[in-house]
Design an enzyme around this catalytic site. Sequence first.
Site, mmCIF file in Angstrom:
data_model
loop_
_atom_site.group_PDB
_atom_site.id
_atom_site.type_symbol
_atom_site.label_atom_id
_atom_site.label_comp_id
_atom_site.label_asym_id
_atom_site.label_seq_id
_atom_site.Cartn_x
_atom_site.Cartn_y
_atom_site.Cartn_z
ATOM 1 C CB VAL A 1 26.311 45.806 1.694
ATOM 2 C CG1 VAL A 1 26.239 44.399 2.284
ATOM 3 C CG2 VAL A 1 26.561 45.741 0.194
ATOM 4 C CB CYS A 2 25.129 45.240 6.132
ATOM 5 S SG CYS A 2 24.990 44.594 7.800
#
Length: 228
Positions: free
Chosen positions: A102-103
């Site tokens: 994520v991210c």
Amino acid sequence: MSGPLQIGLLVFPRVTQLDLTGPAQVFSSLPDVNVHLIWKRIESVPSDSVILLTPTVTFADCPQLDVICVPGGYGTDELMLDEEVLAFLREQERGARYVTSVCTGSLVLGAAGLLQGYRAATHWTAVDALPFFGASISRERVCIDRNRITGGGITAGIDFALTLVSMLRGRAAAEMIQLRMEYNPAPPFEAGSPDTAPAAIVAAMQERVAPSQARRLEFVRKAVGQRG
């Protein structure tokens, strides 16, 4: 499938807690799943907010995971140079069904050599770092390339996790979790993307994050050099 599904999320200093807790909430809603929070030691770790996070298992004691997920946050700069972390990810990748992030967690996967030749997503302020690791930039909120699944910035972690649940257990299972969470986004402003936010807001944010972007690229270059 024999035994419960093993899903692990990396915990580390200055992790963005929503990168981790969003997917953890989704995954924990599944039956017959063990969700692990993984770090070097069992001790509370500061996130990038006021929230402390406590790992549930160490690298040494972590089982082989079906899903390994690296969240993002300012702490990913140091992780890109942390050989203990990178070696753990490489070892888990050999047996994992899905390698995910994520991210800016995708940059850590890249530093471990796990995104070479893959498309990948990350936070919009970090996309220029992906090609350093041999990855192609995806602007998708959730990017799926074979068994690599990478989410965009922060809130995209919930979308990523629901998408992965649909792949693991079917769409109905993912929809039931979405309904339970009442995940029905209706943001008060159209400012959640540089494509939709007012130009003045985008410019102000770009100015604010410029120092951290420059710092991140320094770590990216060091990580690439470290790999040789």
